[in-house]
Design an enzyme around this catalytic site. Structure first.
Site, PDB file in Angstrom:
ATOM      1  N   CYS A 173       0.832  -1.203   0.000  1.00  0.00           N
ATOM      2  CA  CYS A 173       0.000   0.000   0.000  1.00  0.00           C
ATOM      3  C   CYS A 173       0.864   1.250   0.000  1.00  0.00           C
ATOM      4  O   CYS A 173       2.055   1.205   0.293  1.00  0.00           O
ATOM      5  CB  CYS A 173      -0.893   0.055   1.253  1.00  0.00           C
ATOM      6  SG  CYS A 173      -1.945  -1.373   1.515  1.00  0.00           S
TER       7      CYS A 173
ATOM      8  N   ASP B 193      18.492  38.059 -13.600  1.00  0.00           N
ATOM      9  CA  ASP B 193      17.170  38.248 -14.191  1.00  0.00           C
ATOM     10  C   ASP B 193      16.530  39.530 -13.650  1.00  0.00           C
ATOM     11  O   ASP B 193      16.573  39.803 -12.436  1.00  0.00           O
ATOM     12  CB  ASP B 193      16.291  37.043 -13.859  1.00  0.00           C
ATOM     13  CG  ASP B 193      14.885  37.170 -14.407  1.00  0.00           C
ATOM     14  OD1 ASP B 193      14.683  36.863 -15.589  1.00  0.00           O
ATOM     15  OD2 ASP B 193      13.998  37.596 -13.638  1.00  0.00           O
TER      16      ASP B 193
END
Length: 499
Positions: A34, A439
Site C-alpha cells: 500500500c 534576471d
C-alpha cells in the site's frame, strides 16, 4: 526513507499522504502493498515491511492494494531533486527508454555499463531496470483497462508488453485480478468520452499554488503549439511513436488531464512528461520549510505555499525558445517562436481546440538556412551553434541528462550567458537549485524586498536557499505585476485565433 522503520510506521499509522511515493508498505500476512496514506486500518507493526519502490514490492511477491492504488501515487521527489546515476535512470525509465531501447540502451544514455546501472538500481531501489519498467507497464495497463473500451489485445501492446500472455500474467501478479475482472470492477467507470482520448487524474503532494504555474505556461504559450482554452492549458507533444495533444486543468486535489494520442504506446511517456511539466512530484513541504527560514521569504511562502517550477515537455525545444527570447519581451519571443512554428513545424489535427503544429525539431531547424530567420546575426549564430550541438550529440538536454555536464556544454556555446544557461537548467534540465541573479524580475523583487541588489551579493545571500533556489525564484517572481503570476481568465477566441 524506507530503511527508517520507526519513521515509516509513524507515517503509516497517521496515514500521512506526504510520504506517498517515498516508500511502500507491504503487509506480510495479506501479501498486499500500500501507499502510506491507505484508508484501510493499518496493519500490526510486526506485520509491516517497507520497500523503496512499487517494483521492489512486486518483485518480492506482494500485490497492489485495491483501495489505495499505490501504483498511482505521486512519484518520489528524489528523482527530480537529484542528478546522480539512479535519479537519471529513473527519469529515463519513466520516459520509456527501457521499453524502446532495452537495458543496453538505457546504459548507453547514462554513459555506464548495463551491469553497473543494474547494480546501482538494485542497491537503492531493490529492483533492476527491467522490474521498474514492468511496474510502469502494469500501471499503464490498468489505466487503459479501467478508463477506455479498448480490446485487451490492443491494451497489452499499447502498454508495452511483448505478448498477451505476459500482459495477463503481469496484471494478475500485480493486481490479483485478471484484466477482464479489473475492468468489470469499474463497469460504470470512465471510458474515454471522446474517441481517441483518455481522461486521467494526476495526483500531487499538497499544497499546490497553480497561479504562477499555469500563468507562466499560458503567458509564454507559442501560438499553434500551446494555448489556454476553457480553463485548461493545452499543448502538442512530440512523442516516440507519433504526435499527441494534452489538456491540463487545475483542480482542488488533482490535475485533470486529457490526452489525445496517435499511438497508445506513448501513454506512459506522455503522463511522465505532463507530470514533469507541472512539477507534480515535488515535495512542497520540504521546499517551503527551508525557504520560510529566511525572514524575507517567509511571508511570501505563507501567502501562497506550494509554488511549483513550470518546466517543459521537451528540453531541446525549450533551449531553442530560450535563445529566441534573449533580450526581448515575452510577447516578442512568442511572436518569433510562432513564426518558426508556422514555417518549420509539423502540422497536427486538434479535435478540441486551436492547436496546429508540433514545435520544429532541431533536425528540421538545422536543415534550413539561418539567414531565413528574422533575428540579429549574433542570435542566428547562437541558434546555429545550439542546433549543431544537439544534432551531433555533443549536448544532451533530455530527461536523463547530467545537469552539470549540460551546463558546461551550454556555457561553451557562443551567445550563452549565465541567464540563458540557468533558465535552461531550471526549466529544461529540472535542476531545483538553478538560480538567475541577473534576471530583471529577480532583481526588482530583491530591491523591493530589501535583499542585496547586486547579482554577486544576492547569490551569496541565496546560498541559504540551497538546494531550492529555483523555487525561491518563483516566490520572487510572484511579487511582480506580470501575467506569468496570474491564473489566466478565459476570453472568447475568434475562430482560428491561435492559428
Amino acid at each position: 526513507m524506507h530503511t527508517d522503520f520507526d519513521a515509516c510506521v509513524r507515517a503509516v499509522q497517521s496515514k500521512d499522504a506526504r510520504f506517498d511515493g517515498w516508500f511502500f508498505t507491504a503487509v506480510l500476512t495479506t501479501r498486499i502493498y500500500c501507499r502510506p496514506s491507505c484508508p484501510a486500518v493499518p496493519p500490526k507493526v510486526k506485520n509491516m515491511t517497507f520497500y523503496p519502490s512499487a517494483a521492489a514490492a512486486q518483485q518480492a511477491g506482494f500485490r497492489a492494494c485495491k483501495r489505495c492504488r499505490p501504483d498511482a501515487s505521486p512519484g518520489s521527489p528524489q528523482w527530480n531533486e537529484r542528478a546522480d546515476l539512479v535519479a537519471r535512470a529513473m527519469r529515463l525509465i519513466a520516459d520509456g527508454v527501457v521499453d524502446r531501447d532495452g537495458v543496453p540502451g538505457l546504459a548507453t544514455r547514462l554513459g555506464y555499463s548495463a551491469r553497473q546501472v543494474e547494480r546501482q538500481l538494485l542497491a537503492e531501489l531493490g529492483a533492476g531496470p527491467l522490474a521498474l519498467a514492468r511496474a510502469q507497464r502494469a500501471q499503464t495497463a490498468r489505466l487503459l483497462i479501467e478508463t477506455t473500451t479498448m480490446p485487451m489485445g490492443e491494451i497489452a501492446f499499447a502498454a508495452g508488453f511483448a505478448s498477451i500472455r505476459t500482459f495477463n500474467d503481469t496484471v494478475r501478479d500485480v493486481f490479483a485480478l485478471a484484466p477482464g475482472e479489473l475492468r468489470a470492477r469499474v463497469a460504470r467507470g470512465r471510458p474515454a468520452a471522446t474517441a481517441g482520448s483518455i481522461a486521467l487524474r494526476l495526483p500531487f503532494r499538497r499544497p499546490l499554488t497553480p497561479d504562477n504555474l499555469f500563468g507562466h505556461l499560458a503567458a509564454t504559450a507559442v501560438p499553434g503549439v500551446e494555448e489556454w482554452r476553457a480553463g485548461a492549458f493545452r499543448r502538442t507533444l512530440r512523442l516516440p511513436h507519433g504526435p499527441g495533444i494534452v489538456e491540463l486543468r487545475p483542480e482542488t486535489d488533482h490535475i485533470g488531464c486529457r490526452l489525445w494520442l496517435t499511438d497508445w504506446r506513448d501513454l506512459a511517456q506522455a503522463i511522465s512528461r505532463c507530470r514533469r511539466l507541472l512539477d507534480l512530484d515535488a515535495d512542497p513541504l520540504a521546499v517551503d520549510a527551508l525557504l520560510s527560514a529566511d525572514p524575507v521569504l517567509a511571508p511570501l511562502v505563507a501567502k501562497s505555499p506550494g509554488r511549483r517550477v513550470p518546466r517543459v515537455t521537451d528540453g531541446p525545444e525549450f533551449a531553442v525558445r530560450a535563445v529566441l527570447g534573449q533580450q526581448i519581451s515575452t510577447a516578442a519571443a512568442r511572436t518569433h517562436a510562432g513564426r518558426l512554428v508556422r514555417a518549420y513545424g509539423d502540422p497536427v489535427d486538434d479535435p478540441a481546440g486551436g492547436l496546429t503544429h508540433l514545435f520544429p525539431s532541431p533536425a528540421a531547424l538545422a536543415a534550413h538556412d539561418p539567414a531565413e530567420l528574422a533575428m540579429p546575426q549574433s542570435r542566428r549564430n547562437t541558434l546555429a551553434a545550439l542546433l549543431s550541438a544537439l544534432q551531433n550529440g555533443h549536448l544532451d538536454l533530455d530527461v536523463g541528462s547530467d545537469w552539470q555536464h549540460a551546463r558546461a556544454r551550454l556555457e561553451a556555446l557562443p551567445g550563452f550567458g549565465p541567464w540563458t544557461v540557468e533558465t535552461i537548467a531550471m526549466r529544461a534540465l529540472g535542476d531545483p537549485d538553478a538560480f538567475l541573479p541577473t534576471d530583471l524580475g529577480v532583481r526588482y523583487a530583491a530591491r523591493d524586498l530589501g535583499l542585496p541588489g547586486t547579482p554577486a551579493a544576492l547569490t551569496r545571500h541565496a546560498a541559504a536557499w540551497q538546494p531550492w533556489r529555483a523555487y525561491a525564484t518563483q516566490y520572487l517572481w510572484a511579487t511582480g505585476d506580470h501575467p506569468i503570476n496570474v491564473l489566466p481568465t478565459d476570453h472568447p477566441q475568434p475562430e482560428g485565433a491561435s492559428r
